[in-house]
Design a protein around this motif. Structure first.
Motif, PDB file in Angstrom:
ATOM      1  N   LEU A 323       0.971  -1.041  -0.112  1.00 40.54           N
ATOM      2  CA  LEU A 323       0.130  -0.075  -0.060  1.00 40.54           C
ATOM      3  C   LEU A 323       0.911   1.200   0.146  1.00 40.54           C
ATOM      4  CD1 LEU A 323      -2.712  -0.899   2.442  1.00 40.54           C
ATOM      5  CD2 LEU A 323      -2.845  -1.086   0.092  1.00 40.54           C
ATOM      6  N   ALA A 324       2.244   1.110   0.405  1.00 39.52           N
ATOM      7  CA  ALA A 324       2.837   2.159   0.399  1.00 39.52           C
ATOM      8  C   ALA A 324       3.396   2.541  -1.133  1.00 39.52           C
ATOM      9  CB  ALA A 324       4.305   2.100   1.401  1.00 39.52           C
ATOM     10  N   LYS A 325       3.253   1.800  -2.099  1.00 40.62           N
ATOM     11  CA  LYS A 325       3.615   2.280  -3.253  1.00 40.62           C
ATOM     12  C   LYS A 325       2.865   3.434  -3.910  1.00 40.62           C
ATOM     13  CE  LYS A 325       5.251  -2.620  -4.360  1.00 40.62           C
ATOM     14  NZ  LYS A 325       6.746  -2.187  -4.767  1.00 40.62           N
ATOM     15  N   PRO A 326       3.365   4.277  -4.210  1.00 38.77           N
ATOM     16  CA  PRO A 326       2.684   5.589  -4.952  1.00 38.77           C
ATOM     17  C   PRO A 326       1.548   5.268  -5.885  1.00 38.77           C
ATOM     18  CG  PRO A 326       4.894   6.247  -4.742  1.00 38.77           C
ATOM     19  CD  PRO A 326       4.732   4.564  -4.579  1.00 38.77           C
ATOM     20  N   GLU A 327       1.967   4.249  -6.848  1.00 38.10           N
ATOM     21  CA  GLU A 327       1.091   3.896  -8.016  1.00 38.10           C
ATOM     22  C   GLU A 327      -0.129   2.840  -7.217  1.00 38.10           C
ATOM     23  OE1 GLU A 327       5.398   3.678  -9.293  1.00 38.10           O
ATOM     24  OE2 GLU A 327       4.383   2.847  -7.557  1.00 38.10           O
ATOM     25  N   VAL A 328       0.034   2.166  -6.247  1.00 39.67           N
ATOM     26  CA  VAL A 328      -0.906   1.552  -5.813  1.00 39.67           C
ATOM     27  C   VAL A 328      -2.006   2.461  -5.069  1.00 39.67           C
ATOM     28  CG1 VAL A 328      -1.670  -0.027  -3.949  1.00 39.67           C
ATOM     29  CG2 VAL A 328       0.278  -0.338  -5.394  1.00 39.67           C
ATOM     30  N   ARG A 329      -1.364   3.615  -4.405  1.00 35.36           N
ATOM     31  CA  ARG A 329      -2.470   4.369  -3.690  1.00 35.36           C
ATOM     32  C   ARG A 329      -3.458   5.135  -4.888  1.00 35.36           C
ATOM     33  NH1 ARG A 329       2.397   6.338  -0.569  1.00 35.36           N
ATOM     34  NH2 ARG A 329       2.337   8.180  -1.659  1.00 35.36           N
ATOM     35  N   ASP A 373     -12.254   3.793 -13.052  1.00 28.11           N
ATOM     36  CA  ASP A 373     -11.444   3.497 -14.417  1.00 28.11           C
ATOM     37  C   ASP A 373     -10.546   2.288 -14.225  1.00 28.11           C
ATOM     38  OD1 ASP A 373      -9.775   3.440 -16.614  1.00 28.11           O
ATOM     39  OD2 ASP A 373      -9.784   5.669 -16.730  1.00 28.11           O
ATOM     40  N   VAL A 374     -10.908   1.200 -14.262  1.00 30.49           N
ATOM     41  CA  VAL A 374     -10.413  -0.049 -14.198  1.00 30.49           C
ATOM     42  C   VAL A 374      -8.934  -0.226 -14.735  1.00 30.49           C
ATOM     43  CG1 VAL A 374     -10.430  -2.763 -13.986  1.00 30.49           C
ATOM     44  CG2 VAL A 374     -12.571  -1.318 -13.367  1.00 30.49           C
ATOM     45  N   ALA A 375      -9.220   0.070 -16.186  1.00 31.33           N
ATOM     46  CA  ALA A 375      -8.044   0.017 -17.004  1.00 31.33           C
ATOM     47  C   ALA A 375      -6.742   0.893 -16.463  1.00 31.33           C
ATOM     48  CB  ALA A 375      -8.387   0.590 -18.497  1.00 31.33           C
ATOM     49  N   LYS A 376      -7.071   2.251 -16.135  1.00 28.00           N
ATOM     50  CA  LYS A 376      -6.002   2.975 -15.542  1.00 28.00           C
ATOM     51  C   LYS A 376      -5.526   2.482 -14.474  1.00 28.00           C
ATOM     52  CE  LYS A 376      -5.328   7.895 -15.186  1.00 28.00           C
ATOM     53  NZ  LYS A 376      -4.507   8.365 -16.174  1.00 28.00           N
ATOM     54  N   ALA A 377      -6.211   1.937 -13.507  1.00 25.08           N
ATOM     55  CA  ALA A 377      -5.819   1.287 -12.056  1.00 25.08           C
ATOM     56  C   ALA A 377      -4.857  -0.046 -12.550  1.00 25.08           C
ATOM     57  CB  ALA A 377      -6.804   0.964 -11.331  1.00 25.08           C
ATOM     58  N   LYS A 378      -5.182  -0.683 -13.365  1.00 26.72           N
ATOM     59  CA  LYS A 378      -4.474  -1.754 -14.086  1.00 26.72           C
ATOM     60  C   LYS A 378      -3.231  -1.034 -14.402  1.00 26.72           C
ATOM     61  CE  LYS A 378      -7.771  -5.328 -14.764  1.00 26.72           C
ATOM     62  NZ  LYS A 378      -8.509  -6.291 -15.903  1.00 26.72           N
ATOM     63  N   GLU A 379      -2.912  -0.445 -15.141  1.00 29.39           N
ATOM     64  CA  GLU A 379      -1.764  -0.001 -15.718  1.00 29.39           C
ATOM     65  C   GLU A 379      -0.665   0.679 -14.350  1.00 29.39           C
ATOM     66  OE1 GLU A 379      -2.547   3.555 -18.264  1.00 29.39           O
ATOM     67  OE2 GLU A 379      -3.410   2.396 -19.786  1.00 29.39           O
ATOM     68  N   LYS A 387       1.037  -6.806 -11.242  1.00 26.34           N
ATOM     69  CA  LYS A 387       0.118  -7.027 -12.588  1.00 26.34           C
ATOM     70  C   LYS A 387      -0.978  -8.019 -12.136  1.00 26.34           C
ATOM     71  CE  LYS A 387       0.327  -8.697 -17.355  1.00 26.34           C
ATOM     72  NZ  LYS A 387       1.124  -9.248 -18.420  1.00 26.34           N
ATOM     73  N   ASP A 388      -0.632  -8.947 -11.341  1.00 26.81           N
ATOM     74  CA  ASP A 388      -1.633  -9.770 -11.046  1.00 26.81           C
ATOM     75  C   ASP A 388      -2.405  -9.747  -9.797  1.00 26.81           C
ATOM     76  OD1 ASP A 388      -0.796 -11.421 -13.204  1.00 26.81           O
ATOM     77  OD2 ASP A 388       0.786 -12.402 -12.044  1.00 26.81           O
ATOM     78  N   GLY A 389      -2.403  -8.535  -9.246  1.00 27.37           N
ATOM     79  CA  GLY A 389      -2.954  -7.868  -8.162  1.00 27.37           C
ATOM     80  C   GLY A 389      -2.130  -8.203  -6.975  1.00 27.37           C
ATOM     81  N   PHE A 390      -3.027  -8.226  -5.539  1.00 26.25           N
ATOM     82  CA  PHE A 390      -2.595  -8.756  -4.458  1.00 26.25           C
ATOM     83  C   PHE A 390      -3.716  -8.760  -3.384  1.00 26.25           C
ATOM     84  CE2 PHE A 390      -2.616  -3.873  -4.827  1.00 26.25           C
ATOM     85  CZ  PHE A 390      -3.349  -3.726  -3.510  1.00 26.25           C
ATOM     86  N   SER A 391      -3.511  -9.356  -2.025  1.00 24.55           N
ATOM     87  CA  SER A 391      -4.515  -9.510  -1.325  1.00 24.55           C
ATOM     88  C   SER A 391      -4.273  -8.365  -0.223  1.00 24.55           C
ATOM     89  CB  SER A 391      -4.565 -10.994  -0.702  1.00 24.55           C
ATOM     90  OG  SER A 391      -4.739 -11.898  -1.511  1.00 24.55           O
ATOM     91  N   VAL A 392      -5.426  -8.155   0.424  1.00 23.55           N
ATOM     92  CA  VAL A 392      -5.372  -7.085   1.622  1.00 23.55           C
ATOM     93  C   VAL A 392      -6.781  -7.033   2.355  1.00 23.55           C
ATOM     94  CG1 VAL A 392      -6.555  -5.239  -0.022  1.00 23.55           C
ATOM     95  CG2 VAL A 392      -4.901  -4.554   2.025  1.00 23.55           C
ATOM     96  N   THR A 393      -6.583  -6.514   3.409  1.00 26.10           N
ATOM     97  CA  THR A 393      -7.940  -6.455   4.493  1.00 26.10           C
ATOM     98  C   THR A 393      -8.369  -5.221   4.642  1.00 26.10           C
ATOM     99  OG1 THR A 393      -6.512  -6.414   6.425  1.00 26.10           O
ATOM    100  CG2 THR A 393      -6.999  -8.678   5.599  1.00 26.10           C
ATOM    101  N   ALA A 416      -9.678  -5.403 -10.768  1.00 26.19           N
ATOM    102  CA  ALA A 416      -8.189  -4.897 -10.962  1.00 26.19           C
ATOM    103  C   ALA A 416      -7.351  -6.242 -10.443  1.00 26.19           C
ATOM    104  CB  ALA A 416      -7.960  -3.835 -10.669  1.00 26.19           C
ATOM    105  N   GLY A 417      -8.029  -7.236  -9.667  1.00 26.33           N
ATOM    106  CA  GLY A 417      -7.083  -8.300  -9.157  1.00 26.33           C
ATOM    107  C   GLY A 417      -6.820  -7.958  -7.817  1.00 26.33           C
ATOM    108  N   ILE A 418      -7.313  -7.101  -7.210  1.00 28.79           N
ATOM    109  CA  ILE A 418      -7.188  -6.788  -5.681  1.00 28.79           C
ATOM    110  C   ILE A 418      -8.168  -7.502  -4.874  1.00 28.79           C
ATOM    111  CG2 ILE A 418      -6.991  -5.219  -3.765  1.00 28.79           C
ATOM    112  CD1 ILE A 418      -6.169  -3.001  -6.027  1.00 28.79           C
ATOM    113  N   LYS A 419      -7.798  -8.461  -4.116  1.00 25.71           N
ATOM    114  CA  LYS A 419      -8.591  -9.316  -3.463  1.00 25.71           C
ATOM    115  C   LYS A 419      -8.639  -8.791  -1.859  1.00 25.71           C
ATOM    116  CE  LYS A 419      -6.734 -13.555  -5.774  1.00 25.71           C
ATOM    117  NZ  LYS A 419      -5.731 -12.677  -6.470  1.00 25.71           N
ATOM    118  N   LEU A 420      -9.959  -8.104  -1.618  1.00 28.22           N
ATOM    119  CA  LEU A 420     -10.172  -7.502  -0.400  1.00 28.22           C
ATOM    120  C   LEU A 420     -10.946  -8.349   0.525  1.00 28.22           C
ATOM    121  CD1 LEU A 420     -10.042  -4.703   1.075  1.00 28.22           C
ATOM    122  CD2 LEU A 420     -12.111  -4.181   0.079  1.00 28.22           C
ATOM    123  N   GLU A 421     -10.632  -8.577   1.717  1.00 31.22           N
ATOM    124  CA  GLU A 421     -11.119  -9.263   2.805  1.00 31.22           C
ATOM    125  C   GLU A 421     -11.645  -8.125   3.733  1.00 31.22           C
ATOM    126  OE1 GLU A 421     -10.284 -12.215   6.659  1.00 31.22           O
ATOM    127  OE2 GLU A 421      -8.803 -11.959   5.239  1.00 31.22           O
TER     128      GLU A 421
END
Length: 555
Positions: A323-329, A373-379, A387-393, A416-421
């Motif tokens: 989550l600390a990555k600027p692109e992820v934010r 804008d899912v496409a922009k988020a994926k970029e 690219k394959d997303g990640f898991s987070v709570t 966008a491949g983010i698995k949110l619990e």
């Protein structure tokens, strides 16, 4: 004045009525209390329950209340209770928050150098206990809040007050005069607005110190007791069940119009609507858009609303390296369907808003650059190596519309491949975890503590010390967002005495945070309530502590 817990006694006629309505003793015991319970129960009927004419009953989600000590209390629901039960030196006009008036202060002056504030108190003031209220109590209350140094203390310590100097900087001159010295020449309206906050509430020194243990200045006792002088006094509080207020006949001003006010903890909108339409409650405070639309058709119910200085946001803990990555934010800001949320989940109770200053505060801007804008988020995620997303709570208080928004975000994140619990909890559970910055993602709300832009800049855009044991723990700290340059900008803005220049500075801060911050701001609250037609003068305030139920009457 200690609180007593009286047993609930139900008349046999009331018991029969409850059975006829499908309710049990336990149902009502959980919702009502003490002598008031007997009154409320006696008025029940199989056809239409009616609250007593001398009692206001509100259905509201109050599970965020953690403490009744104004030096510690920092929650939305508790704010309203403090606003009705405790006096402070000054207040702002609910009809026009830019205007200030004296509460226990009859007048005040500011020195030529802008650092010394002298307050003259009204004579013959009394606490609910009967003890006299003097400048000694005012000075003690402010000193106590600084010395305890709990969550809201920063509202006072930002003026250079500390445990070491507060007795020198805040002091009684005589029984009706108290002086406060600040470290810098702040804009006077900023200082005065801070003194309207709950942390500046005045407590009964004699009563509080009678219950002091191990040098805690009565904090443990005041968590569940009352030592104020406001128009209402706190009669009882049962966490996640009920809170009762009673008229304070020692109040200096116009007495509360009703002898008692009862807050019933009811989380579900459908249940609130049912209670409101049947007359079991006078006011419902957490109605969903669907239930609001339904009760609008009821001739016995009116709808009232007001834009609130409260914003709802999602925050990303920067201790989580992903989550600390600027692109992820930034990606997460493109993964919220703001339009859909606005048209459904917050229809009638909020407006889409993406900056940290709510509209109505000096310098607020209404810029909304983000949309789904899912496409922009994926970029952006691919650029971050995800690219394959990640898991987070995500920690979520189980009230609406927060829970619904969390589920909506869960669905759009997944695109966008983010698995949110989603980790559900009540207000106390989620807040405690959040304040310890043990979360990944938190969804919640922030209400203005006083009517000045620094109230939000100080928490969203300042983090003077990012260490785990920092003295100041604003929202930026809770999310481990280390921002020395933005902190300098916020510090400069609060010292600017030219309103036009301040507006420019806060505009720049908001734009900085829009792109770079770990805050995904979703909407500004429009507080809405369903009110039975026999209720008069119920006015929602712009902040959590300015909805004054002591002014309400019933016919």
């Amino acid at each position: 004045m200690s609180m007593t817990r009286m047993p609930i006694r139900m008349p046999m006629t009331a018991v029969k009525n409850l059975v006829a309505r499908g309710l049990t003793r336990r149902d009502l015991a959980r919702g009502l209390m003490g002598a008031t319970a007997a009154v409320l129960l006696a008025t029940a009927s199989p056809v239409l329950a009616a609250t007593p004419k001398d009692t206001l009953v509100l259905a509201w989600a109050i599970d965020d209340i953690i403490t009744l000590d104004p030096a510690e209390s920092f929650e939305i629901s508790a704010g309203e209770i403090m606003g009705n039960a405790y006096d402070r030196l000054v207040r702002f006009d609910v009809a026009d928050p830019s205007k200030l008036y004296g509460d226990v202060a009859e007048s005040w002056t500011v020195s030529d150098d802008g650092k010394t504030y002298t307050f003259k108190l009204r004579p013959d003031l009394k606490f609910a206990s009967g003890n006299p209220l003097t400048a000694e109590d005012v000075a003690f209350s402010l000193q106590r809040a600084v010395k305890l140094d709990l969550s809201p203390a920063f509202i006072l310590t930002q003026f250079g007050l500390s445990k070491d100097n507060v007795e020198e900087k805040v002091k009684k001159i005589d029984d009706l005069t108290v002086v406060i010295e600040t470290d810098k020449a702040y804009a006077p309206t900023f200082v005065l607005n801070c003194l309207t906050a709950n942390v500046a509430a005045i407590v009964d020194k004699k009563l509080v110190l009678e219950h002091e243990k191990d040098g805690d200045l009565g904090n443990a006792w005041l968590k569940t007791n009352y030592a104020g002088s406001g128009p209402m006094k706190i009669r009882d509080w049962r966490a996640n069940e009920i809170l009762a207020l009673e008229r304070n006949d020692n109040y200096y001003g116009e007495k509360a119009k009703l002898p008692r006010v009862i807050y019933r903890h009811v989380k579900e909108s459908a249940t609130q609507r049912l209670l409101l339409e049947k007359g079991d409650v006078d006011i419902a405070r957490n109605l969903s858009p669907e239930d609001l639309a339904a009760v609008e058709k009821n001739a016995d119910v009116a709808i009232t609303n007001r834009p609130k200085g409260t914003i709802y946001y999602i925050s990303l803990n920067q201790k989580n390296p992903t989550l600390a990555k600027p692109e992820v934010r930034e990606a997460m800001k493109w993964l919220v369907d703001y339009d859909a949320i606005g048209e459904t989940l917050i229809k009638g109770i909020g407006t889409v808003h993406q900056t940290f200053l709510p509209m109505g505060l000096l310098g607020a801007i209404d810029e909304k650059p983000y949309k789904l804008d899912v496409a922009k988020a994926k970029e952006l995620l691919e650029k971050a190596g995800l690219k394959d997303g990640f898991s987070v709570t995500m920690d979520v208080r189980q009230t609406q519309p927060v829970a619904g928004i969390a589920e909506a975000v869960q669905r759009t994140f997944a695109q966008a491949g983010i698995k949110l619990e989603i980790i559900p909890g009540d207000g106390k559970q989620t807040l405690t975890k959040y304040r310890a910055r043990n979360h990944d993602i938190y969804i919640g709300q922030w209400g203005a503590d006083y009517w000045d832009p620094h109230t939000n800049a100080d928490t969203f855009a300042r983090n003077p010390d990012n260490s785990d044991d920092a003295a100041s723990k604003p929202l930026a700290w809770r999310n481990a967002w280390d921002i020395p340059e933005l902190t300098k900008k916020a510090d400069a803005a609060v010292l600017e005495r030219d309103p036009a220049k301040r507006v420019e500075m806060y505009t720049e801060l908001q734009r900085d945070l829009l792109k770079t911050s770990p805050f995904v701001i979703i909407y500004q609250m429009v507080e809405t309530a369903g009110v039975r037609k026999n209720v008069e003068d119920f006015v929602l305030g712009s902040t959590s502590d300015s909805t004054y139920v002591f002014r309400v009457s019933k016919n």
